[in-house]
Scaffold this active site. Structure first.
Site, PDB file in Angstrom:
ATOM      1  N   SER A   8      -2.070  -0.599   5.037  1.00 37.64           N
ATOM      2  CA  SER A   8      -3.228  -1.234   5.670  1.00 37.64           C
ATOM      3  C   SER A   8      -3.167  -2.752   5.634  1.00 37.64           C
ATOM      4  O   SER A   8      -4.046  -3.420   5.071  1.00 37.64           O
ATOM      5  CB  SER A   8      -4.501  -0.748   4.996  1.00 37.64           C
ATOM      6  OG  SER A   8      -4.490   0.654   4.949  1.00 37.64           O
ATOM      7  N   ASP A  19      -4.254   1.668   8.643  1.00 36.91           N
ATOM      8  CA  ASP A  19      -5.325   2.627   8.312  1.00 36.91           C
ATOM      9  C   ASP A  19      -6.287   2.861   9.473  1.00 36.91           C
ATOM     10  O   ASP A  19      -6.807   3.966   9.648  1.00 36.91           O
ATOM     11  CB  ASP A  19      -6.085   2.228   7.036  1.00 36.91           C
ATOM     12  CG  ASP A  19      -6.635   0.800   7.067  1.00 36.91           C
ATOM     13  OD1 ASP A  19      -6.322   0.061   8.021  1.00 36.91           O
ATOM     14  OD2 ASP A  19      -7.366   0.430   6.120  1.00 36.91           O
ATOM     15  N   ARG A  39      -3.209   6.499  -2.532  1.00 34.39           N
ATOM     16  CA  ARG A  39      -3.062   7.947  -2.613  1.00 34.39           C
ATOM     17  C   ARG A  39      -1.681   8.389  -2.158  1.00 34.39           C
ATOM     18  O   ARG A  39      -1.108   7.780  -1.249  1.00 34.39           O
ATOM     19  CB  ARG A  39      -3.998   8.658  -1.642  1.00 34.39           C
ATOM     20  CG  ARG A  39      -5.401   8.736  -1.994  1.00 34.39           C
ATOM     21  CD  ARG A  39      -6.137   9.275  -0.753  1.00 34.39           C
ATOM     22  NE  ARG A  39      -7.488   8.767  -0.737  1.00 34.39           N
ATOM     23  CZ  ARG A  39      -8.489   9.399  -1.327  1.00 34.39           C
ATOM     24  NH1 ARG A  39      -8.317  10.561  -1.905  1.00 34.39           N
ATOM     25  NH2 ARG A  39      -9.683   8.879  -1.314  1.00 34.39           N
TER      26      ARG A  39
HETATM   27  C1  BG6 Z   1      -9.768   5.515   3.253  1.00 27.16           C
HETATM   28  C2  BG6 Z   1      -8.511   5.632   4.103  1.00 27.16           C
HETATM   29  O1  BG6 Z   1     -10.560   6.642   3.466  1.00 27.16           O
HETATM   30  O2  BG6 Z   1     -10.459   4.368   3.628  1.00 27.16           O
HETATM   31  C3  BG6 Z   1      -7.676   4.385   3.868  1.00 27.16           C
HETATM   32  O3  BG6 Z   1      -7.801   6.781   3.770  1.00 27.16           O
HETATM   33  C4  BG6 Z   1      -8.474   3.170   4.205  1.00 27.16           C
HETATM   34  O4  BG6 Z   1      -6.540   4.438   4.650  1.00 27.16           O
HETATM   35  C5  BG6 Z   1      -9.749   3.174   3.428  1.00 27.16           C
HETATM   36  O5  BG6 Z   1      -7.719   2.008   3.923  1.00 27.16           O
HETATM   37  C6  BG6 Z   1     -10.607   2.003   3.806  1.00 27.16           C
HETATM   38  O6  BG6 Z   1     -11.733   1.931   2.991  1.00 27.16           O
HETATM   39  P1  BG6 Z   1     -11.734   1.207   1.594  1.00 27.16           P
HETATM   40  O7  BG6 Z   1     -13.167   0.970   1.349  1.00 27.16           O
HETATM   41  O8  BG6 Z   1     -11.125   2.126   0.623  1.00 27.16           O
HETATM   42  O9  BG6 Z   1     -10.972  -0.056   1.746  1.00 27.16           O
HETATM   43  C1  GLC Z   2      -7.200  -5.811   6.376  1.00 25.97           C
HETATM   44  C2  GLC Z   2      -5.810  -5.531   6.874  1.00 25.97           C
HETATM   45  C3  GLC Z   2      -5.845  -4.518   7.972  1.00 25.97           C
HETATM   46  C4  GLC Z   2      -6.602  -3.297   7.528  1.00 25.97           C
HETATM   47  C5  GLC Z   2      -7.982  -3.679   7.056  1.00 25.97           C
HETATM   48  C6  GLC Z   2      -8.781  -2.498   6.573  1.00 25.97           C
HETATM   49  O1  GLC Z   2      -7.887  -6.442   7.391  1.00 25.97           O
HETATM   50  O2  GLC Z   2      -5.220  -6.716   7.320  1.00 25.97           O
HETATM   51  O3  GLC Z   2      -4.553  -4.170   8.326  1.00 25.97           O
HETATM   52  O4  GLC Z   2      -6.690  -2.396   8.574  1.00 25.97           O
HETATM   53  O5  GLC Z   2      -7.872  -4.620   6.031  1.00 25.97           O
HETATM   54  O6  GLC Z   2      -8.197  -1.880   5.482  1.00 25.97           O
END
Ligand code: BG6
Ligand code: GLC
Ligand code: BG6
Ligand code: GLC
Length: 889
Positions: free
Chosen positions: A574, A628, A511
Site C-alpha cells: 500500500s 490496497d 497480514r
Molecule cells: C485493510 C486492507 O482491510 O485495510 C489493507 O486489507 C488496507 O490492504 C487497510 O491497507 C487500510 O486500512 P488501515 O486503517 O488498516 O490503514
Molecule cells: C498511502 C499510500 C497509498 C495507499 C494509502 C492507503 O496513501 O501512499 O498507496 O493506498 O496510503 O493505505
C-alpha cells in the site's frame, strides 16, 4: 406557634428528605422543594475583573447598578446604583410591559451614567424560582411574593428581557447570567470569605442556596466539582408536609394571598407575611375580647396594615413598648399598658417562630454539607441578606443561637451581605464573560476546519484538474497526483479458481493470507495471520524489512502446514509504485509510517524475491503487486460488478478507479479500461490547497516522516487526524482554554489519539462521563468542560476529513459520468480502512458530501468486509490465467 427543639429537629429531618427528593431525577417532578441547579460552579477566586451592569429585581427594592471589579492587588469592587420604583400595575400587569419597564429603567440608568455607547455584559438578579439549563437562561416556574405579571410563567425571562432591551437602539447589553438573590448573596459574601458556601435570604421572601456536589445532582450531566443549588425552600410544605405545624392564622393568611396553597414555608417566615400574621392574630384576640377591650378598628380589619417593620419596631429593646403604643394608636386603637405588652408578646412569638423555622431548614443544609464532605466538624460561612434579618433587632441573634443548638458539630459564621446580591451577580457575570471570551477563542479555532460548499467545490475541481495532469504524458512527470497505471484491466468474472498466497502490507496490520477460490460459486475461503512489524524494522534497512516479511511468510506456511508448497502470490503493497506490468512495481517513495532505506526507486517484487532467495527455504511465484485500493475494489467487485472505484480511509488515504485506456497516455493501446491508482494522498503537494490548510495541519506535516508530502492525506487519514487533534489541544491548552492550562507529558506524546479513540470519543451514545474516562485512559486529566471541547475538536477535524474525501470522490465520479457521456451515473465504490469502519459519522458525511457535489451520480458505498487480500488473490488468479494462456500460445 411555639416549636420545641424536638419539633425543630423533626422539621430539619423532613427538610433533609425534601432536598434529597428535589435532587433525584425521578423524584424531582413531584418534589415541592425544587432544588434548582444554577450553573454557578465556583465561588469567586479573585481573578474576576471588568465592568458590568447588574439588575436586582424581586426583593423589596428594584435597583440598576454598574459594578467595576478589578483584580489589581487587593480585591476591589466599585458600585454605582440607582433605585427605581415597582408600581403594582407593572408587577401585576402584563409580562411584556414589565420587561419593557425594566429595560426603560436600564436605558435611563445608562444614559445618566454616560454608558450608552458601551457594550457591557449584564448580570440579572431575579429573585424567583427559575429552571435553568445554562447560566444565561431561566424558565420562570411561578411568581412568588408580590409579583404576578401575566404571560411570563413558563417562559425564559432572559430572552423576554433581551427582547425588551433590543427595542432601545442606543444601548448594547448582553445578558450573560441569571442569578437568584440567594446565589448573588452567597457570591457577594464569598468574595470576602472563601468559606462561604451557603446563601440565605430572609426578606420579602425567604430562600437559601448552597454548594452541592455535582455527583448528587441528577439533573445536570457530569460529576466533577460542585454546583450551587437554589433550594427554593419557600415552597417547603406545599405538598402538605408541614400541615401539623401550620395554624389557623397561617391558613387564613394563605387564603388571602396572591398565590394560595403556594410557598407555605415562606408564608410562616418572610417579611411580606410576618406583619399580616400578627394582624390576623390580634384581630382574633380583639374579637374574643382579649385585647383592646374588645374594640376593633377598621385599620385592624384591613389586610397589610401591619408590616414587618412594625413588628420589628414593636420588638425593639427599650423603645419597643413606646413604639407599640404608637403603632397601635396609628391603627386607630386605644391600647392599655397590658394590651401593649400582650401585642409585643404576639410579635415575639410570630417572629421567633420564623427564626426557628429558618434555623431548622438551614441546619438541614449544613448537615448535608458536612456529610458531603465526610467531616466530623464543618467550618463554614453563611451569607445572609434580607430586610427581616437586617432590621429586626432580635432576629439574627435568635437564628444563630438556634442553628448552633441544632447542629452542634458545625462552626458557622454568619456574614451579612453589606452590598446586596449584585456584587455577587457581577462575579458570576465576570466568570461568564471570561467563559464567553474563551468560547469565542475556541470557536475561532474550530471555524478554521469548517469548509463552505464553495471551498469543497473548489477542492473537487482542483482534484479533477490534477487527475487530468497525471494522466497526460506531457504533464505526468510534474503532476502531484501520480495517476499510476496498475495493469489491472478487468474485473474477475467468476471463473477464477485455485489456492493463492497473499501479503497485505502497509495498513494498520501486516497480514499473510491463504485464499482458496472456488470457481462458479463466487465463494472464497481465507485463512490469515496478523504479524507485527516493529518500528525499527519499518524504519530500518530495506533488507531487514523484506527479511522480516519472508520470516513471517515462513511462519505462516509452517502454521498452515504448507511448508514447501509453491503457491502463486499476490502482494498488496500500500504505497505508490510505478508499474510497467502487473508483477513489477518500483516504489516511488514511502508514505505513512514507513521509511526503510534502500527501497525507494527499487522494484518491490525483486526485493521480495531476493529476500526469499536469501532465506533459501522455499520458493514462491510472485504474480502480482497491487495497491490496497485496487485490492479493495477487486474484493468488492467480486460481489458487485458495478464496483469500479476503490477507496481507502484508513492509516492512509487513497483512491483507484477504472479509467478508459484511451485516456491513459502512459500506456499503449486505446481499447478497454485499466485501473488507475491515483495516489491522491499527494494532492496539494504543489500548494494548491494551502488556502484551507490550517496552522495545525502545517504543524502535523512538519513533525511527520515526510514533510511537505501527502498534504491531502495528512488532512484526511487516520494516521494524522489524531495528530491534528493533539496539535489543536496543545494550542488551546497554551491559551489556557483547556486542561487548566497544563500541557501534560501525555499530550506531548505523538500518536496518542489513534483512530479508534477518535471514533470512541465521537460516538453519540457516549455520555460526557465516558468521554472523560477515555481521556483519562489516554492520561489526560480532564474536567467535563474539557471533555466537551475535546469532543468538539475531534468532530470538527473528522468532519472536515469526511468532506474532503467527499470532494475527491465527487471529482472522480463526475469525471466518469462525463467521460461516458452519461446523463446519470450509477456506480459502486468499494471502501476499506479503520477510519471508515470505526468512525461513527465518517461514512454518512462522506456520502452526503458526494451527493451534494455530484448530484447526477448515484454512488453506493460498499464496505469491503474481507480486506484487500482477497482482491489481491483474485488479481493473481486472473494474471495467472493470462500467463498460462500466453505460454500455451
Ligand atoms: C485493510 C486492507 O482491510 O485495510 C489493507 O486489507 C488496507 O490492504 C487497510 O491497507 C487500510 O486500512 P488501515 O486503517 O488498516 O490503514
Ligand atoms: C498511502 C499510500 C497509498 C495507499 C494509502 C492507503 O496513501 O501512499 O498507496 O493506498 O496510503 O493505505
Ligand atoms: C437585597 C438584595 O439586599 O436583598 C436582593 O440585593 C434581595 O437581591 C433582597 O432580593 C432580599 O431582601 P428584601 O427584604 O429586599 O426582599
Ligand atoms: C422567594 C423566591 C425566591 C427568592 C426569595 C427571596 O422565595 O421564590 O426565588 O430567593 O423569595 O427573595
Amino acid at each position: 406557634m411555639r416549636l420545641s427543639d424536638e419539633t425543630l429537629l423533626d422539621i430539619m429531618a423532613r427538610f433533609q428528605a425534601e432536598m434529597q427528593k428535589g435532587l433525584g431525577k425521578d423524584t424531582n417532578p413531584t418534589a415541592s422543594v425544587k432544588m434548582l441547579p444554577t450553573f454557578v460552579r465556583a465561588i469567586p477566586d479573585g481573578s474576576e475583573n471588568g465592568e458590568f451592569l447588574s439588575l436586582d429585581l424581586g426583593g423589596s427594592k428594584f435597583r440598576v447598578l454598574k459594578v467595576q471589579v478589578s483584580e489589581e492587588g487587593k480585591r476591589n469592587v466599585q458600585m454605582e446604583s440607582q433605585f427605581y420604583p415597582t408600581p403594582s400595575e407593572i408587577i401585576r400587569g402584563n409580562g411584556s410591559e414589565l420587561f419593557d419597564y425594566v429595560a426603560d429603567c436600564l436605558a435611563d440608568f445608562m444614559k445618566t451614567k454616560g454608558l450608552k455607547h458601551k457594550k457591557l455584559p449584564l448580570g440579572l438578579t431575579f429573585s424567583f424560582p427559575c429552571r435553568q439549563t445554562k447560566l444565561e437562561e431561566g424558565i420562570l416556574l411561578s411568581w412568588t411574593k408580590k409579583f404576578k405579571a401575566r404571560g411570563v410563567q413558563g417562559t425564559d425571562v432572559v430572552s423576554c428581557l433581551t427582547k425588551a432591551i433590543r427595542k432601545h437602539k442606543d444601548i448594547d447589553v448582553d445578558i450573560l447570567a441569571l442569578v437568584n438573590d440567594t446565589v448573588g448573596t452567597m457570591m457577594t459574601c464569598a468574595y470576602d470569605d472563601p468559606y462561604c458556601e451557603v446563601g440565605v435570604i430572609i426578606g420579602t421572601g425567604t430562600n437559601a442556596c448552597y454548594m452541592e456536589d455535582m455527583s448528587n445532582i441528577d439533573l445536570v450531566e457530569g460529576d466533577e466539582g460542585r454546583m450551587c443549588i437554589n433550594t427554593e425552600w419557600g415552597a417547603f410544605g406545599d405538598d402538605g408536609a408541614l400541615e401539623d405545624i401550620r395554624t389557623e392564622f397561617d391558613r387564613e393568611l394563605d387564603l388571602g394571598s396572591l398565590n394560595p396553597g403556594k410557598q407555605l414555608f415562606e408564608k410562616m417566615i418572610s417579611g411580606l407575611y410576618l406583619g399580616e400574621l400578627v394582624r390576623i392574630i390580634l384581630l382574633k384576640m380583639a374579637k374574643a375580647g382579649l385585647l383592646f377591650s374588645g374594640e376593633k378598628s377598621s385599620a385592624l380589619h384591613t389586610k397589610g396594615k401591619i408590616e414587618t417593620r412594625h413588628v420589628a419596631a414593636m420588638e425593639k429593646y427599650k423603645e419597643g413598648l413606646a413604639n407599640t403604643r404608637e403603632i397601635l394608636t396609628d391603627l386607630g386603637l386605644e391600647p392599655s399598658e397590658a394590651d401593649c405588652i400582650a401585642v409585643q408578646h404576639v410579635c415575639t412569638i410570630v417572629s421567633f417562630r420564623s427564626a426557628n423555622l429558618c434555623a431548622a431548614a438551614l441546619a438541614a443544609i449544613l448537615t448535608r454539607l458536612r456529610e458531603n464532605k465526610k467531616l466530623a466538624r464543618l467550618r463554614t460561612t453563611v451569607g445572609m441578606d434580607g430586610t427581616v434579618y437586617k432590621i429586626h433587632p432580635q432576629y439574627p441573634k435568635r437564628l444563630h443561637k438556634v442553628v448552633r443548638r441544632l447542629v452542634p458539630n458545625c462552626d458557622v459564621r454568619f456574614l451579612l451581605s453589606e452590598s446586596g446580591s449584585t456584587k455577587g451577580a457581577a462575579m458570576v457575570t465576570a466568570v461568564a464573560s471570561r467563559v464567553q471570551a474563551q468560547r469565542k477563542q475556541i470557536d475561532e479555532v474550530l471555524a478554521l476546519f469548517r469548509l463552505t460548499r464553495e471551498q469543497l467545490m473548489d477542492v473537487q475541481s482542483k482534484m479533477r484538474t490534477e487527475f487530468e495532469y497525471g494522466l497526460k504524458k506531457d504533464t505526468h512527470l510534474m503532476a502531484t497526483v501520480k495517476m499510476l497505471p496498475t495493469y489491472v484491466c478487468g474485473m474477475p468474472d467468476g471463473t477464477e479458481k485455485g489456492k493463492f498466497l497473499a501479503l497485505d502490507l502497509g495498513g494498520t496490520n501486516f497480514r499473510v493470507l491463504l485464499v482458496k477460490i472456488r470457481s462458479g460459486r463466487r465463494s472464497v475461503r481465507m485463512y490469515n495471520k496478523i504479524f507485527a512489524i516493529p518500528l525499527e524494522i519499518m524504519q530500518g534497512t530495506g533488507e531487514e524489512l523484506f527479511d522480516h516479511i519472508v520470516q513471517c511468510i515462513a511462519d505462516f506456511l509452517d502454521y498452515m502446514g504448507l511448508k514447501g508448497a509453491q503457491l502463486p502470490l499476490g502482494f498488496t503493497f500500500s504505497f505508490p509504485c510505478r508499474q510497467t506490468s502487473i508483477d513489477k512495481g518500483t516504489l516511488i517513495e514511502w508514505t505513512k509510517g514507513f521509511k526503510a532505506t534502500d527501497c525507494e526507486g527499487e522494484d518491490m517484487v525483486d526485493m521480495l524475491r531476493e529476500a526469499i532467495k536469501r532465506r533459501n527455504e522455499f520458493d514462491l511465484d510472485i504474480v502480482a503487486v497491487v495497491n490496497d485500493t485496487v485490492g479493495t475494489m477487486m474484493t468488492c467487485g467480486y460481489e458487485d460488478p458495478n464496483c469500479e472505484i476503490g477507496l481507502i480511509a484508513g492509516t492512509g488515504s487513497n483512491m483507484c478507479y477504472m479509467e478508459e485506456m484511451r485516456n491513459i497516455e502512459l500506456v499503449e493501446g486505446d481499447e478497454g479500461k485499466m485501473c488507475i491508482n491515483t495516489e491522491w494522498g499527494a494532492f496539494g503537494d504543489n500548494g494548491c490547497i494551502d488556502d484551507i490548510r490550517t496552522r495545525y495541519d502545517k504543524k502535523v506535516d512538519e513533525g511527520s516522516l515526510n514533510p511537505g508530502k501527502q498534504r491531502y492525506e495528512k488532512m484526511t487519514s487516520g494516521m494524522y487526524l489524531g495528530e491534528i487533534v493533539r496539535q489543536i489541544l496543545i494550542d488551546l491548552t497554551k491559551q489556557g482554554l483547556l486542561f487548566r492550562g497544563q500541557i501534560s507529558e501525555r499530550l506531548r506524546t505523538r500518536g496518542i489519539f489513534e483512530t479508534k479513540f477518535l471514533s470512541q470519543i465521537e460516538s453519540d451514545r457516549l455520555a460526557l462521563l465516558q468521554v472523560r474516562r477515555i481521556l483519562q485512559q489516554l492520561g489526560l486529566d480532564s474536567t467535563c468542560e474539557d471533555s466537551i471541547v475535546v469532543k468538539e475538536v475531534c468532530g470538527a477535524v473528522s468532519r472536515r476529513a469526511a468532506q474532503l474525501y467527499g470532494a475527491g470522490l465527487a471529482a472522480v465520479v463526475e469525471k466518469r459520468r462525463q467521460d461516458q457521456g452519461l446523463e446519470y451515473l450509477k456506480i459502486t465504490v468499494g471502501v476499506d480502512g479503520t477510519l471508515y469502519k470505526l468512525h461513527p459519522h465518517f461514512s454518512r458525511i462522506l456520502q452526503e458530501t458526494v451527493k451534494e457535489l455530484a448530484p447526477r451520480c448515484d454512488v453506493t458505498l460498499m464496505l469491503s468486509e474481507d480486506g484487500s487480500g482477497k482482491g489481491a488473490a483474485l488479481i493473481t488468479a486472473v494474471a495467472k490465467r493470462l500467463q498460462q494462456a500466453q505460454k500455451e500460445d
